[in-house]
Write a protein that holds these residues in place. Sequence first.
Motif, PDB file in Angstrom:
ATOM      1  N   ILE A 180       9.675   3.340   4.669  1.00  0.00           N
ATOM      2  CA  ILE A 180       8.283   3.062   5.030  1.00  0.00           C
ATOM      3  C   ILE A 180       8.097   3.138   6.540  1.00  0.00           C
ATOM      4  O   ILE A 180       7.133   3.729   7.032  1.00  0.00           O
ATOM      5  CB  ILE A 180       7.852   1.684   4.484  1.00  0.00           C
ATOM      6  N   LEU A 184       5.094   9.559   2.192  1.00  0.00           N
ATOM      7  CA  LEU A 184       6.082   8.888   1.350  1.00  0.00           C
ATOM      8  C   LEU A 184       6.140   9.523  -0.036  1.00  0.00           C
ATOM      9  O   LEU A 184       7.217   9.670  -0.610  1.00  0.00           O
ATOM     10  CB  LEU A 184       5.744   7.399   1.245  1.00  0.00           C
ATOM     11  N   MET A 215       4.869  -4.821   8.718  1.00  0.00           N
ATOM     12  CA  MET A 215       4.585  -4.118   7.476  1.00  0.00           C
ATOM     13  C   MET A 215       4.178  -5.060   6.348  1.00  0.00           C
ATOM     14  O   MET A 215       3.586  -4.636   5.358  1.00  0.00           O
ATOM     15  CB  MET A 215       5.796  -3.284   7.033  1.00  0.00           C
ATOM     16  N   ASN A 262       0.830  -1.204   0.000  1.00  0.00           N
ATOM     17  CA  ASN A 262       0.000   0.000   0.000  1.00  0.00           C
ATOM     18  C   ASN A 262       0.866   1.257   0.000  1.00  0.00           C
ATOM     19  O   ASN A 262       0.536   2.242  -0.652  1.00  0.00           O
ATOM     20  CB  ASN A 262      -0.929  -0.002   1.214  1.00  0.00           C
ATOM     21  N   MET A 263       1.975   1.222   0.721  1.00  0.00           N
ATOM     22  CA  MET A 263       2.869   2.369   0.759  1.00  0.00           C
ATOM     23  C   MET A 263       3.595   2.550  -0.588  1.00  0.00           C
ATOM     24  O   MET A 263       3.711   3.668  -1.103  1.00  0.00           O
ATOM     25  CB  MET A 263       3.911   2.197   1.869  1.00  0.00           C
ATOM     26  N   ARG A 264       4.043   1.439  -1.160  1.00  0.00           N
ATOM     27  CA  ARG A 264       4.874   1.516  -2.374  1.00  0.00           C
ATOM     28  C   ARG A 264       4.082   1.869  -3.628  1.00  0.00           C
ATOM     29  O   ARG A 264       4.674   2.058  -4.689  1.00  0.00           O
ATOM     30  CB  ARG A 264       5.632   0.201  -2.565  1.00  0.00           C
ATOM     31  N   LEU A 292       5.594   5.717   8.552  1.00  0.00           N
ATOM     32  CA  LEU A 292       4.597   5.146   9.459  1.00  0.00           C
ATOM     33  C   LEU A 292       4.731   5.762  10.845  1.00  0.00           C
ATOM     34  O   LEU A 292       3.730   6.052  11.509  1.00  0.00           O
ATOM     35  CB  LEU A 292       4.758   3.626   9.533  1.00  0.00           C
ATOM     36  N   LEU A 307      -2.641   5.225   7.813  1.00  0.00           N
ATOM     37  CA  LEU A 307      -1.871   4.615   6.734  1.00  0.00           C
ATOM     38  C   LEU A 307      -1.949   5.475   5.474  1.00  0.00           C
ATOM     39  O   LEU A 307      -0.961   5.611   4.743  1.00  0.00           O
ATOM     40  CB  LEU A 307      -2.391   3.201   6.441  1.00  0.00           C
ATOM     41  N   ALA A 330       0.446   8.215   5.967  1.00  0.00           N
ATOM     42  CA  ALA A 330       1.813   7.723   5.767  1.00  0.00           C
ATOM     43  C   ALA A 330       2.140   7.631   4.281  1.00  0.00           C
ATOM     44  O   ALA A 330       3.242   7.982   3.839  1.00  0.00           O
ATOM     45  CB  ALA A 330       1.981   6.363   6.432  1.00  0.00           C
ATOM     46  N   ARG A 331       1.190   7.171   3.489  1.00  0.00           N
ATOM     47  CA  ARG A 331       1.387   7.054   2.041  1.00  0.00           C
ATOM     48  C   ARG A 331       1.614   8.426   1.417  1.00  0.00           C
ATOM     49  O   ARG A 331       2.477   8.596   0.550  1.00  0.00           O
ATOM     50  CB  ARG A 331       0.169   6.359   1.421  1.00  0.00           C
TER      51      ARG A 331
END
Length: 261
Positions: free
Chosen positions: A117, A163, A137, A104-106, A121, A156, A159-160
């Motif tokens: 990451i 990033l 993670m 989800n982050m990438r 977070l 989350l 956090a995304r």
Amino acid sequence: LEKEYKGITIELKEVNIHYKDGENVIHRGDFIANAGEITAVVGPSGEGKTTLIRVLLGLLHPMEGRAELKNAEGIKCRLSAGTREFFSYVPQGNTIFAGSIAENMRMVKEDATDEEIREVLEMACAYDFVKKLPKGMETVVGEKGSGLSEGQAQRLAIARALLKNAPVLILDEATAFADPDNEVLAQKAFENLSRNKTVIMIAHRLSTITGADRIYVLKDGKIAEEGTHEELTKQNGIYTHMWKEYNQSVNWKVGRRGESV
């Protein structure tokens, strides 16, 4: 434009937006969000806030007027699908897809390291709960973040956005459905996310925008009022009425909680 396009100011001038029936959704809209400032937009449902976001993200183009961004050197560019990469957008509701938290982050930075990451977070006040999950993670969550609380999914999403690190940040009523505990954590995360950004907040809870550099009040698709929280509360206009209603609502909820103890 290059990705290092920093210090971005967003400006709409004499913008008209209307749909098939010809009725204006935004009428002669003048709007500016300066680099390094927080600009808030408030107003009842159906007054043009969602349409404004679509214009900012290049999803809608004005029928008349201009909508553009410019950098500190004054270089201008029309808002379009191509300028969307300069925006991070945190909407209200759940935007987590099925997959691991790391995946989800990438989605905004394919080559992000585990350390990057973990760092975002932590900044989003999310790492404390992520590290307690079965695989940290790499824990897989369901569509719409099933298995997570609304507050966890929201952090989350923050956090995304951290990033991605885009110079312009749009927060669309992002804490509208958060409980009080999660709202405190989300607000702390927003502070980390907003540093050195051009921030545009679509506000549901007026308490979140009292420190904004500029507040626009939308009414019938027009900018009805503009100013700081202090300036607007002295005008005895739409915003003053909204602020009084908001405080009455908060006091009523506090009172109701007290009754149930």
